[in-house]
Each structure stands twice: as C-alpha cells, then as structure tokens.
Design a protein around this motif. Structure first.
Motif, PDB file in Angstrom:
ATOM      1  N   ASP A 106     -56.894  67.166  20.464  1.00 22.29           N
ATOM      2  CA  ASP A 106     -56.436  65.775  20.608  1.00 22.29           C
ATOM      3  C   ASP A 106     -57.487  64.954  21.357  1.00 22.29           C
ATOM      4  O   ASP A 106     -58.276  65.501  22.124  1.00 22.29           O
ATOM      5  CB  ASP A 106     -55.138  65.711  21.433  1.00 22.29           C
ATOM      6  CG  ASP A 106     -53.933  66.249  20.661  1.00 22.29           C
ATOM      7  OD1 ASP A 106     -54.117  66.716  19.534  1.00 22.29           O
ATOM      8  OD2 ASP A 106     -52.827  66.172  21.218  1.00 22.29           O
ATOM      9  N   ASP A 108     -56.668  62.744  23.640  1.00 24.40           N
ATOM     10  CA  ASP A 108     -55.960  62.110  24.767  1.00 24.40           C
ATOM     11  C   ASP A 108     -56.233  62.747  26.121  1.00 24.40           C
ATOM     12  O   ASP A 108     -55.564  62.442  27.105  1.00 24.40           O
ATOM     13  CB  ASP A 108     -54.454  62.106  24.477  1.00 24.40           C
ATOM     14  CG  ASP A 108     -53.910  63.505  24.179  1.00 24.40           C
ATOM     15  OD1 ASP A 108     -54.665  64.484  24.344  1.00 24.40           O
ATOM     16  OD2 ASP A 108     -52.734  63.615  23.790  1.00 24.40           O
ATOM     17  N   THR A 110     -55.538  65.690  27.098  1.00 21.69           N
ATOM     18  CA  THR A 110     -54.536  66.678  27.548  1.00 21.69           C
ATOM     19  C   THR A 110     -55.171  68.068  27.573  1.00 21.69           C
ATOM     20  O   THR A 110     -54.843  68.895  28.409  1.00 21.69           O
ATOM     21  CB  THR A 110     -53.323  66.718  26.597  1.00 21.69           C
ATOM     22  OG1 THR A 110     -53.788  66.635  25.253  1.00 21.69           O
ATOM     23  CG2 THR A 110     -52.343  65.595  26.882  1.00 21.69           C
ATOM     24  N   TYR A 216     -52.956  72.436  30.207  1.00 20.79           N
ATOM     25  CA  TYR A 216     -52.400  71.262  29.528  1.00 20.79           C
ATOM     26  C   TYR A 216     -52.112  70.211  30.577  1.00 20.79           C
ATOM     27  O   TYR A 216     -51.407  70.467  31.553  1.00 20.79           O
ATOM     28  CB  TYR A 216     -51.126  71.634  28.749  1.00 20.79           C
ATOM     29  CG  TYR A 216     -50.684  70.548  27.792  1.00 20.79           C
ATOM     30  CD1 TYR A 216     -51.518  70.135  26.754  1.00 20.79           C
ATOM     31  CD2 TYR A 216     -49.451  69.927  27.926  1.00 20.79           C
ATOM     32  CE1 TYR A 216     -51.125  69.139  25.873  1.00 20.79           C
ATOM     33  CE2 TYR A 216     -49.042  68.932  27.035  1.00 20.79           C
ATOM     34  CZ  TYR A 216     -49.894  68.544  26.013  1.00 20.79           C
ATOM     35  OH  TYR A 216     -49.504  67.557  25.135  1.00 20.79           O
ATOM     36  N   ARG A 219     -51.113  63.295  29.332  1.00 20.58           N
ATOM     37  CA  ARG A 219     -52.015  62.567  28.446  1.00 20.58           C
ATOM     38  C   ARG A 219     -52.440  61.253  29.076  1.00 20.58           C
ATOM     39  O   ARG A 219     -51.736  60.669  29.907  1.00 20.58           O
ATOM     40  CB  ARG A 219     -51.367  62.377  27.073  1.00 20.58           C
ATOM     41  CG  ARG A 219     -50.730  61.059  26.869  1.00 20.58           C
ATOM     42  CD  ARG A 219     -49.980  60.791  25.610  1.00 20.58           C
ATOM     43  NE  ARG A 219     -50.528  61.007  24.294  1.00 20.58           N
ATOM     44  CZ  ARG A 219     -51.538  60.347  23.762  1.00 20.58           C
ATOM     45  NH1 ARG A 219     -52.202  59.472  24.493  1.00 20.58           N
ATOM     46  NH2 ARG A 219     -51.889  60.570  22.519  1.00 20.58           N
TER      47      ARG A 219
HETATM   48 MG   LIG Z   1     -51.654  64.948  22.592  1.00 19.15          MG
END
Ligand SMILES: [Mg+2]
Ligand SMILES: Nc1nc2c(ncn2[C@@H]2O[C@H](COP(=O)(O)OP(=O)(O)OP(=O)(O)O)[C@@H](O)[C@H]2O)c(=O)[nH]1
Length: 316
Positions: A106, A108, A110, A216, A219
C-alpha cells in the motif's frame, strides 16, 4: 486516521551479500491520494538498495500523489479504470520482463518498506512462491479497528476452512511473489476481493503460500476500504469460488440437508401409517419426496462436478 508523524524507527542496514545483487525486485504500489507516498517510495529504494529494483506506482489520484511519486524515483502509471484489484492487474502488466520477484504494498505507510526483504527471502531461498505479511505479528496500537479485525477474522477463518489453509491474515496488502507465480495467476477481481482471489487461485494451482510476521502502523491519509461493502463482497467471492475448487464442500451439505428434510417428512407419514394403517399426510408425501429427490440431485451434481474437476486437474 493520521499516523503519528513523530515516530522514528532505527532500521538495520540492508544485508549486503552477493546473493541479492542479481535479483530484480519489482515493487507495485497502488495509490489513490496518498500523502505519504514520497516517504514510501524513498524508503523502498533505500531498503532495496542491494537489489536491482523498480518501483511502479499505479495511480488514481486527484492530488499531487503522482508528482511526488515520480520525484521520489517511481515509475508512475495512470489508472484509467478504478479499483484496488484493477490497479494491481495493470501494475502486473508493467512489470519488467527480467524481474524475478514482485512485491505488493500500500502507499499509505502502514507497511514498513524495510521489511520487504523479510517477504522476499522465503522465495529466494526456495521455500515459497507467494509470501504474505501477517500484520498481527507486530501490530501497532490503533492500526486496525475492532470492526476490521473481526471482519478479517471471519474472512480468514472462512478461507481457511473452505480451502484447507492455515493463514492468520488473509487481507494483508503486503505481499511478495515469484515472477512465475504472478504469471500463473488468473485473477479477475477489480476491487478489494483481489487479495482473497489471489490466495484462492494460488491454492487451486498448488502455488506454495507462506506467511511471515510484519509490522502494521496506523495509515497516513484517508482509508479507501469500505468495510461493510468490501467485506461482504470478499466473503461472497470466497464462498462462490469454492464451487470451482471443491464443489463437494458446497453441494454435499446442501443436498444432504434437503435429503434429511425429505426423510423427516416421510418419517411422519410412516409413523401415522404404522399407528393407524392410513396415510392422510399427502403434503408430507409429495413434499418429502420432492425434497429427497432435489437433495439427491444436488449431491449427484456435486459428485459429477468433482469428478470432472479431478479429471481436468490430472490432465494439466
Ligand atoms: Mg492500507
Ligand atoms: N490506483 C488505485 N489505488 C487504490 C484504489 N483503491 C485503493 N487504492 C490504494 O490501495 C491501497 C490500499 O487501500 P487502503 O485504503 O489502504 O485499504 P486498506 O489497507 O484495506 O485499509 P487501511 O487499513 O485503512 O489502510 C492504498 O495505497 C490505496 O491508495 C484504486 O481504485 N486505484
């Protein structure tokens, strides 16, 4: 949800061994207005500096995301259509012909680009063809809300039961795969179900799947996932696809239940006949017989589908 901008992490220097130098890694990042894209691309380049690397951003933004991605060193492809899966299908088509490994991530922030080597290693070492990052390995507080956690749990459990897998996190968007695995896959989902279809398709083709624990974070920027709509689409796809993978898991219980209904209806008829010597429950006779025959037909259909699938698989 905005991630804390103050957080800093000390990353070890990427491993510098002769082994990694010859490997070409293609990182695909789908973006739709992602304010952290510069950081994601820069850290990816840094993390993979001992590999031959290409970073492909598949963009559908209305802000300056593509400009920032290009400036940070990514190749930007503009997506005409829409959808997370559509973005990856487009990205796959732009992977260089000499790339050995393809990474999905991704835009973002994350996922931690410095963890890309964790995903690549099992493929390089020959243990797996697809590696999924398990976000529950090192999940930061507030990175995934309770609703998404429960949705992910339900989908992952369904995939595990229906496809005989033992995954912890089926919806992770941080993945790596060998080029061969990418070329073997036939995925059609244009939206968020793409991630699940990829696992199911790999399972059908006996492509080896491994999971490794990853970080993780919360975001940066606005989520694009629509939890309820995407969640039900994913679950629908997972259940629908089992028809083509193992038809008996769907047809056997449904057919069996109908047959059982028919037997119960007939049991009442027989009981009355034994006690009184007459049969007055004509609705049970007709309904029970129809239920039983419909169930039998469904079971036979499942068996037939299973035989055809086994024959087709053995011819491949
Ligand atoms: Mg994401
Ligand atoms: N090009 C493109 N990118 C998309 C599209 N939809 C989502 N994305 C990107 O795909 C990535 C995954 O979407 P997210 O919104 O992060 O979904 P998620 O990871 O399930 O949800 P969060 O936990 O909130 O991050 C992000 O980088 C998005 O910008 C799309 O239609 N086109």
């Amino acid at each position: 949800m905005q991630a804390s901008q103050t957080q800093t992490t000390v990353h070890p220097e990427p491993e510098d061994s002769g082994k990694v130098r010859d490997i070409k890694v293609s990182v695909i990042i789908p973006t739709m207005n992602e304010p952290a894209i510069s950081k994601v691309v820069n850290e990816t380049r840094q993390a993979l500096k001992h590999y031959v690397t290409e970073i492909i951003v598949v963009d559908k933004s209305t802000d300056d995301t593509p400009k920032k991605a290009r400036k940070a060193g990514a190749r930007v492809i503009t997506q005409e259509q829409i959808g997370y899966g559509n973005a990856y299908l487009l990205g796959f088509r732009h992977v260089s012909p000499d790339a050995d490994i393809v990474v999905m991530m991704d835009g973002d922030y994350t996922y931690d680009p410095y963890e890309i080597p964790l995903l690549i290693d099992p493929i390089v070492d020959g243990y797996a063809d697809i590696v999924l990052g398990n976000r529950f390995g090192h999940m930061e507080e507030g990175a995934m809300n309770v609703r998404n956690r429960m949705g992910n749990g339900l989908i992952t459990a369904t995939i595990n039961v229906l496809y005989k897998l033992r995954l912890r996190d089926s919806q992770s968007g941080f993945r790596a795969m060998s080029r061969t695995a990418m070329e073997m896959m036939e995925i059609t989902s244009e939206g968020m179900p793409f991630a699940s279809e990829m696992i199911i398709d790999a399972r059908k083709k006996s492509i080896r799947i491994a999971e490794v624990p990853i970080r993780y974070r919360q975001r940066v920027g606005v989520p694009k996932l629509k939890a309820y709509k995407d969640g039900s689409l994913i679950l629908g796809l997972v259940i629908r696809m089992v028809r083509d993978y193992n038809p008996l898991t769907i047809f056997l219980p449904i057919g069996g239940l109908l047959m059982l209904g028919g037997v119960i209806a007939w049991a009442f008829v027989v009981q009355e006949w034994l006690q009184t010597g007459i049969i007055s429950r004509f609705a049970s006779v007709v309904g029970g017989t129809m239920l039983f025959l419909a169930g039998l037909q469904i079971v036979f259909f499942g068996l037939l589908a299973d035989i055809i699938l086994v024959a087709l698989r053995s011819r491949r």
